[in-house]
Design an enzyme around this catalytic site. Structure first.
Site, PDB file in Angstrom:
ATOM      1  N   SER A 160      49.069  58.232  46.142  1.00  0.00           N
ATOM      2  CA  SER A 160      50.219  59.218  45.458  1.00  0.00           C
ATOM      3  C   SER A 160      48.586  58.878  44.473  1.00  0.00           C
ATOM      4  O   SER A 160      47.516  58.286  43.970  1.00  0.00           O
ATOM      5  CB  SER A 160      50.649  58.204  44.496  1.00  0.00           C
ATOM      6  OG  SER A 160      50.738  59.172  42.825  1.00  0.00           O
ATOM      7  N   TYR A 173      55.230  52.311  38.852  1.00  0.00           N
ATOM      8  CA  TYR A 173      55.250  53.086  40.286  1.00  0.00           C
ATOM      9  C   TYR A 173      53.480  52.865  40.182  1.00  0.00           C
ATOM     10  O   TYR A 173      52.594  52.579  41.246  1.00  0.00           O
ATOM     11  CB  TYR A 173      55.224  54.464  40.061  1.00  0.00           C
ATOM     12  CG  TYR A 173      55.112  55.532  41.271  1.00  0.00           C
ATOM     13  CD1 TYR A 173      55.784  54.998  42.617  1.00  0.00           C
ATOM     14  CD2 TYR A 173      54.498  56.383  40.906  1.00  0.00           C
ATOM     15  CE1 TYR A 173      55.559  56.234  43.411  1.00  0.00           C
ATOM     16  CE2 TYR A 173      53.949  56.725  42.464  1.00  0.00           C
ATOM     17  CZ  TYR A 173      55.113  56.778  42.999  1.00  0.00           C
ATOM     18  OH  TYR A 173      54.535  57.915  44.308  1.00  0.00           O
TER      19      TYR A 173
END
Length: 608
Positions: A160, A173
């Site tokens: 990401s 995350y």
């Protein structure tokens, strides 16, 4: 000449179509195929001719993939959060790929996000996030790597932009994606000699379930947090405001997930794929550039974005006041709740919770320290005097647009005491709190206005901008010498013939009935908050019982030394002047109290 040479070189080298690998006989394991990237990639690879082992979390998703008109799709249902689930996927992939000529690639795509502030997100969220986003790819790749090495295949890890730059409030995350990228970097180097390519995909925000449900999960995790951790944030109002702002922001920037799925196809097809493939506008034109900034500059950008259009937590962390600065101003009020509502309309925010009859408030953002306000409730407080009487104090807030400010306050139910007035120097509008305390806003004009606009920009000042505190005294010459002796520096002195009479109507006065003997503007070194002393002659400045309602507090390292110095310079120090008391938010502090004049104008020296 440089451009002329570059153009043909581009067509000879850069313009060439990149070589690709045939999908014939290639079997690929993809995790997270229920929705999002994994589901899209499954369809794209089947269309291209690959055989796909699709790991799904739900039977419903697996059934839908089984129903596709293809003999090359092999769904498997498993919970990759568990070792049993991972073992199931490995067994299925090994069995299928043996009949298909081996395993060409694994795409570690399955992921989960548990957003939340570090302050209140429970540790289990980190464990679960790392379990699926990091430990699952590590274990699956470890178990299947011998097969991939035989095929000189691929490991594609879906990270990401959060693996490039940590974006608050998403620590769990971001941590998992940073771990995945670090592991991928090591794996890539180690696999070079075996001919295995390792590719990291770095998507920006796409219209996938993990992104589109981010705001809901943030809200839900906050509501599940421990009450003691949530108490400083403002309850339901705060979290619902956060949720709405996050949902709107994500909706505005989320892009088509096919953009990322296409990049994943490239990672599998290109003979020489990039080691990192960014997908989405934000990945290339926002996250990559800010990843190259210094920590300080990057933090300022990400912090501003994280808090944009959101309510500041009621318990917003405020550091201890630095020594030799005005730490806070105490204002006695009749009703704490009503007074808080009054100051809230100016933009003041609570610092922590009210404790007993006390509540700290803070003004707008500032690069430097700005004093806090301390409201102290006393239902039996004496009535406040006129604006010119001894001991009467007032608070000034700076604005760059007084007309707009007055209109904004009017929309919130606050009316000026008198029509705002001005001169070439400044414009002023005054307001009274429910118990009569004066708060006035000021706008400087012409050159002075330009200077203060520059100061406001340089110091990143937000509203409300606490500008100065005015104290009425009986003997300004004597009091000013005291302030000089404890470190204040004079910025401006005005005698009675220099007073700007055009500003008086904002206080309900005129030049005909007013004489101010002396006005001094002063401040402590390197401080952007001013203290003003005023000595009134007409109307006659007298004591009427309200002289002790408000206090000016200065942060010091040693209270005893500060009180002794105050006594030496002529302040009135009484027996038992040093006490230990408890302040909201800061807890127990040592306080020494002195008086500028007999029975009025208390000054506190506080060791935090």
């Amino acid at each position: 000449l440089g451009l002329a040479a570059a153009v043909p070189l581009y067509f000879v080298f850069g313009g060439k179509k990149k070589a690709t690998i045939s999908p014939v006989g290639k079997c690929v394991l993809i995790t997270g195929c229920d929705t999002g990237f994994g589901n899209l990639l499954t369809h794209k690879l089947l269309d291209a001719g690959y055989t796909v082992v699709a790991a799904c979390y739900t039977q419903d998703a697996a059934t839908k993939l089984s129903d596709l008109d293809s003999k090359k799709i092999f769904p498997v249902v498993a919970d990759l959060m568990t070792k049993e689930g991972r073992a199931t996927v490995v067994q299925k992939a090994t069995k299928i790929c043996k009949t298909m000529g081996g395993l060409y690639a694994i795409v570690n795509n399955a992921g989960v996000a548990f957003p939340g502030n570090v302050d209140w997100l429970q540790p289990k969220a980190y464990e679960d996030t790392m379990n699926l986003n990091f430990h699952a790819p590590v274990e699956l790749t470890y178990l299947l790597l011998p097969l991939i090495k035989k095929k000189k295949g691929r490991v594609v890890n879906v990270s990401s932009v959060c693996g490039m730059v940590s974006s608050p409030p998403n620590a769990a995350y971001c941590s998992s994606k940073h771990a995945l990228e670090s592991w991928s970097d090591c794996l890539r180097c180690e696999m070079m000699q075996w001919g295995v390519k390792v590719v990291i995909i770095q998507p920006a925000t796409m219209k996938t379930p993990i992104a589109l449900t981010y705001a809901e999960r943030y809200r839900d995790l906050y509501l599940q947090a421990e009450p003691s951790r949530k108490s400083q944030y403002g309850g339901d109002e705060w979290i619902h405001h956060q949720h709405a702002a996050q949902a709107k922001g994500l909706e505005d920037i989320a892009q088509d997930p096919n953009i990322t799925a296409d990049k994943m196809v490239q990672a599998l097809q290109l003979e020489e794929p990039p080691t990192r493939i960014k997908s989405g506008t934000m990945a290339k034109f926002f996250f990559q550039p800010i990843s190259m900034l210094s920590d300080k500059r990057r933090d300022s950008i990400l912090g501003a974005i994280a808090n944009a259009n959101k309510l500041t937590p009621r318990g917003v962390v405020v550091p201890h006041p630095p020594a030799n600065k005005i730490s806070h101003i105490t204002i006695t009020v009749q009703n704490l709740e009503e007074s808080f509502e009054f100051y809230e309309k100016f933009g003041f925010e609570a610092v922590g919770e009210a404790e007993g009859n006390k509540q700290f408030l803070k003004g707008g953002a500032h690069r430097l320290w700005k004093p806090l306000l301390l409201l102290v409730e006393d239902p039996n407080m004496p009535k406040r005097g006129k604006c010119y009487e001894i001991g009467q104090t007032s608070l000034c807030l700076y604005t760059t647009n007084i007309k707009r400010e007055v209109e904004a306050l009017k929309s919130k139910g606050l009316e000026v005491c008198y029509p705002y007035a001005g001169t070439f120097l400044a414009d002023i509008a005054t307001y009274r709190s429910p118990d009569g305390f004066i708060v006035y806003i000021i706008q400087f004009n012409y050159l002075l206005g330009l200077i203060y606009r520059g100061v406001k920009w340089y110091n990143k000042i937000g509203g409300p901008n606490i500008f100065d505190w005015t104290i009425n005294v009986g003997d300004s010459a004597k009091v000013n010498k005291m302030f000089e002796a404890i470190g204040f520096k004079s910025m401006s002195d005005q005698n009675k013939d220099q007073v700007h009479e055009g500003l008086l109507p904002a206080f309900g006065l005129t030049g005909d009935n007013t004489t101010i003997e002396h006005i001094r503007v002063q401040s402590l070194p390197s401080e952007h908050f001013f203290l003003i002393t005023m000595e009134w002659v007409k109307p006659k400045s007298i004591k009427n019982g309200q002289e002790l309602l408000n206090k000016l507090s200065i942060s010091v390292e040693n209270v005893e030394e500060a009180i002794q110095k105050a006594k030496d310079v002529g302040m009135i120090v009484k027996e038992g002047a040093i006490q230990t008391t408890t302040l909201p938010y800061y807890g127990e502090v040592e306080v020494g109290t002195a008086y500028l004049e007999e029975g009025s104008n208390p000054i506190e020296f506080v060791a935090f």
